[in-house]
Design a protein around this motif. Structure first.
Motif, PDB file in Angstrom:
ATOM      1  N   GLY A 103      27.451  15.581  42.115  1.00 17.56           N
ATOM      2  CA  GLY A 103      26.761  16.592  42.914  1.00 17.56           C
ATOM      3  C   GLY A 103      27.668  17.233  43.944  1.00 17.56           C
ATOM      4  N   LEU A 104      28.443  16.412  44.631  1.00 21.42           N
ATOM      5  CA  LEU A 104      29.374  16.943  45.630  1.00 21.42           C
ATOM      6  C   LEU A 104      30.442  17.811  44.973  1.00 21.42           C
ATOM      7  N   ALA A 105      30.892  17.409  43.765  1.00 22.44           N
ATOM      8  CA  ALA A 105      31.875  18.207  43.037  1.00 22.44           C
ATOM      9  C   ALA A 105      31.282  19.552  42.623  1.00 22.44           C
ATOM     10  N   ILE A 106      30.012  19.535  42.215  1.00 23.49           N
ATOM     11  CA  ILE A 106      29.333  20.784  41.836  1.00 23.49           C
ATOM     12  C   ILE A 106      29.227  21.718  43.035  1.00 23.49           C
ATOM     13  N   THR A 107      28.931  21.160  44.201  1.00 25.29           N
ATOM     14  CA  THR A 107      28.848  21.980  45.410  1.00 25.29           C
ATOM     15  C   THR A 107      30.199  22.600  45.744  1.00 25.29           C
ATOM     16  N   THR A 108      31.248  21.785  45.703  1.00 31.05           N
ATOM     17  CA  THR A 108      32.591  22.291  45.989  1.00 31.05           C
ATOM     18  C   THR A 108      32.992  23.374  44.993  1.00 31.05           C
ATOM     19  N   PHE A 109      32.715  23.118  43.711  1.00 31.04           N
ATOM     20  CA  PHE A 109      33.044  24.095  42.670  1.00 31.04           C
ATOM     21  C   PHE A 109      32.237  25.376  42.845  1.00 31.04           C
ATOM     22  N   GLY A 110      30.935  25.234  43.137  1.00 31.17           N
ATOM     23  CA  GLY A 110      30.076  26.404  43.273  1.00 31.17           C
ATOM     24  C   GLY A 110      30.494  27.315  44.412  1.00 31.17           C
ATOM     25  N   VAL A 111      30.828  26.718  45.554  1.00 34.38           N
ATOM     26  CA  VAL A 111      31.277  27.508  46.700  1.00 34.38           C
ATOM     27  C   VAL A 111      32.610  28.190  46.380  1.00 34.38           C
ATOM     28  N   GLY A 112      33.518  27.459  45.736  1.00 33.12           N
ATOM     29  CA  GLY A 112      34.801  28.044  45.359  1.00 33.12           C
ATOM     30  C   GLY A 112      34.633  29.164  44.346  1.00 33.12           C
ATOM     31  N   PHE A 113      33.732  28.965  43.378  1.00 27.62           N
ATOM     32  CA  PHE A 113      33.430  29.982  42.371  1.00 27.62           C
ATOM     33  C   PHE A 113      32.907  31.247  43.035  1.00 27.62           C
ATOM     34  N   GLY A 114      31.949  31.071  43.959  1.00 26.22           N
ATOM     35  CA  GLY A 114      31.370  32.225  44.637  1.00 26.22           C
ATOM     36  C   GLY A 114      32.386  32.965  45.485  1.00 26.22           C
ATOM     37  N   ASN A 115      33.204  32.218  46.226  1.00 25.00           N
ATOM     38  CA  ASN A 115      34.208  32.863  47.080  1.00 25.00           C
ATOM     39  C   ASN A 115      35.280  33.577  46.266  1.00 25.00           C
ATOM     40  N   PHE A 116      35.653  32.996  45.120  1.00 17.59           N
ATOM     41  CA  PHE A 116      36.673  33.637  44.280  1.00 17.59           C
ATOM     42  C   PHE A 116      36.179  34.977  43.742  1.00 17.59           C
ATOM     43  N   PHE A 117      35.005  34.960  43.112  1.00 18.97           N
ATOM     44  CA  PHE A 117      34.502  36.201  42.529  1.00 18.97           C
ATOM     45  C   PHE A 117      34.006  37.170  43.601  1.00 18.97           C
ATOM     46  N   GLY A 118      33.481  36.631  44.704  1.00 16.16           N
ATOM     47  CA  GLY A 118      33.103  37.511  45.810  1.00 16.16           C
ATOM     48  C   GLY A 118      34.312  38.219  46.380  1.00 16.16           C
ATOM     49  N   GLY A 119      35.408  37.460  46.592  1.00 12.95           N
ATOM     50  CA  GLY A 119      36.638  38.063  47.081  1.00 12.95           C
ATOM     51  C   GLY A 119      37.209  39.083  46.116  1.00 12.95           C
ATOM     52  N   SER A 120      37.086  38.806  44.815  1.00 12.41           N
ATOM     53  CA  SER A 120      37.585  39.735  43.799  1.00 12.41           C
ATOM     54  C   SER A 120      36.812  41.050  43.833  1.00 12.41           C
ATOM     55  N   LEU A 121      35.489  40.958  43.976  1.00 13.79           N
ATOM     56  CA  LEU A 121      34.674  42.185  44.032  1.00 13.79           C
ATOM     57  C   LEU A 121      34.973  42.976  45.302  1.00 13.79           C
ATOM     58  N   ILE A 122      35.217  42.266  46.401  1.00 15.11           N
ATOM     59  CA  ILE A 122      35.553  42.941  47.662  1.00 15.11           C
ATOM     60  C   ILE A 122      36.850  43.740  47.510  1.00 15.11           C
ATOM     61  N   LYS A 123      37.818  43.161  46.780  1.00 14.52           N
ATOM     62  CA  LYS A 123      39.071  43.881  46.546  1.00 14.52           C
ATOM     63  C   LYS A 123      38.864  45.097  45.657  1.00 14.52           C
ATOM     64  N   LEU A 124      37.920  45.006  44.719  1.00 16.39           N
ATOM     65  CA  LEU A 124      37.659  46.131  43.817  1.00 16.39           C
ATOM     66  C   LEU A 124      37.108  47.340  44.566  1.00 16.39           C
ATOM     67  N   VAL A 125      36.279  47.091  45.585  1.00 15.80           N
ATOM     68  CA  VAL A 125      35.693  48.216  46.320  1.00 15.80           C
ATOM     69  C   VAL A 125      36.641  48.755  47.382  1.00 15.80           C
ATOM     70  N   ASP A 126      37.717  48.006  47.658  1.00 14.43           N
ATOM     71  CA  ASP A 126      38.759  48.454  48.589  1.00 14.43           C
ATOM     72  C   ASP A 126      38.159  48.886  49.931  1.00 14.43           C
ATOM     73  N   THR A 127      37.461  47.932  50.575  1.00 18.52           N
ATOM     74  CA  THR A 127      36.818  48.222  51.853  1.00 18.52           C
ATOM     75  C   THR A 127      37.527  47.496  52.989  1.00 18.52           C
ATOM     76  N   ASP A 128      37.423  48.058  54.188  1.00 19.96           N
ATOM     77  CA  ASP A 128      38.018  47.420  55.365  1.00 19.96           C
ATOM     78  C   ASP A 128      37.197  46.232  55.842  1.00 19.96           C
ATOM     79  N   VAL A 129      35.919  46.212  55.445  1.00 21.68           N
ATOM     80  CA  VAL A 129      35.021  45.124  55.838  1.00 21.68           C
ATOM     81  C   VAL A 129      34.997  44.080  54.716  1.00 21.68           C
ATOM     82  N   PRO A 130      35.180  42.785  55.027  1.00 24.11           N
ATOM     83  CA  PRO A 130      35.219  41.754  53.984  1.00 24.11           C
ATOM     84  C   PRO A 130      33.840  41.416  53.423  1.00 24.11           C
ATOM     85  N   SER A 131      33.176  42.409  52.845  1.00 20.66           N
ATOM     86  CA  SER A 131      31.843  42.193  52.281  1.00 20.66           C
ATOM     87  C   SER A 131      31.545  43.274  51.245  1.00 20.66           C
ATOM     88  N   ILE A 132      30.513  43.024  50.450  1.00 18.91           N
ATOM     89  CA  ILE A 132      30.042  43.993  49.463  1.00 18.91           C
ATOM     90  C   ILE A 132      28.625  44.384  49.836  1.00 18.91           C
TER      91      ILE A 132
END
Length: 328
Positions: A103-132
């Motif tokens: 369970g703890l591994a799933i939580t760590t993986f899930g947060v990392g998964f979300g931050n990775f793809f969230g960060g990738s989408l933020i780079k795609l929109v090329d915004t000054d604010v770190p959000s979508i």
């Protein structure tokens, strides 16, 4: 003032209700899924990915179709959460891995998964604010009943929410009915209490655990989708969920594994979490202390339940234990 506070408490509590309902269903089968925070995170980012690509396929925001704007993120969130539930089940039910560690591994993986793809989408929109910002999709999720504003405090407290808030309440009531009034619910509780006896009675322990955990994961994942699309107005930012996933797990203990009680419990937790905002002049240090209130209340309830030691207020007997049929 009071109506506003209750409204904010409900909105804060709905993600917790989704998470707690899903975890109660999971734990009733004997699976202790501490991966709920990660699953909620994946449910949120999966919906964001679906909404992001749908919005980018539109020539103009006015071209958005309400059905597609809701169904695409919803299906993506369900699929992402389901995959996480399947991973957990494969590791703990099929391979019999330790449930706490998994369970703890799933939580760590899930947060990392979300931050990775969230960060990738933020780079795609090329915004000054770190959000979508997914305003177009969020507007459909946040649509309220047309007469909500004209009914005063009643509308503000009971009618001023998006459809997912009402889905959370219906799921909690449905889960309570299923567990207490149906044969399937009886089988599920039997597996959670004594899987060896349930197996001897002809109940498929593995299948029951898989179904309960995967459905519970999907319900919890919807809490992540609600948080992004409704509570956060369609804005995704990495690590924006805070400790809501852990609060959902604490809520399970607080309501003593009773989904119906989770409705009021989630509102109480939501109110305790934001009460500092309604107390003027509080210094920052004190505000952080107020955020601890839901956990303090959970600890008090846990102590009281342990002292009373009543069976109906305890978790399933085999909770957190892997089932080895050979030892039956």
């Amino acid at each position: 003032m009071l109506a506003t506070f209750i409204q904010r408490a409900v909105m804060q509590g709905i993600p917790l209700l989704f998470g707690a309902t899903g975890e109660i269903l999971t734990e009733k089968s004997g699976n202790l899924n501490l991966g709920i925070p990660g699953i909620m995170y994946v449910g949120g980012i999966s919906g964001v990915i679906g909404a992001f690509f749908y919005e980018n396929s539109l020539a103009a925001p006015e071209d958005a179709n309400a059905f597609l704007a809701i169904s695409i993120p919803l299906l993506c969130s369900i699929l992402g959460s389901l995959v996480m539930g399947l991973i957990y089940c494969f590791l703990t039910v099929t391979l019999r891995a330790n449930q706490n560690v998994t369970g703890l591994a799933i939580t760590t993986f899930g947060v990392g998964f979300g931050n990775f793809f969230g960060g990738s989408l933020i780079k795609l929109v090329d915004t000054d604010v770190p959000s979508i910002s997914l305003t177009t999709t969020s507007n459909f999720f946040r649509t309220t009943l047309p007469f909500a504003d004209s009914t005063g405090w009643f509308g503000k407290i009971f009618l001023s929410y998006g459809f997912l808030a009402y889905v959370a309440i219906i799921l909690a009531l449905g889960c309570s009915f299923f567990l207490n009034r149906t044969r399937g619910g009886l089988h599920l509780r039997a597996v959670g209490e004594n899987p060896a006896t349930a197996d001897a009675a002809g109940i498929s322990v593995g299948k029951t655990k898989y179904l309960a955990t995967c459905i519970g994961s999907v319900i919890a994942g919807l809490g992540g989708l609600y948080y992004v699309m409704d509570y956060a107005n369609g804005v995704w930012s990495n690590d924006g969920f805070g400790d809501r996933g852990w609060l959902a797990i604490a809520l399970v203990i607080f309501v003593m594994w009773k989904p119906k009680s989770g409705i009021l419990g989630s509102i109480l937790f939501g109110g305790l979490y934001i009460i500092y905002l309604f107390i003027p002049g509080l210094p920052l240090r004190t505000q952080e202390l107020f955020k601890m209130l839901p956990y303090v209340v959970t600890i008090i309830v846990l102590i009281l339940v342990s002292i009373r030691n009543k069976k109906e207020n305890q978790g399933p007997q085999s909770l957190g234990l892997s089932y080895f049929r050979e030892e039956r």
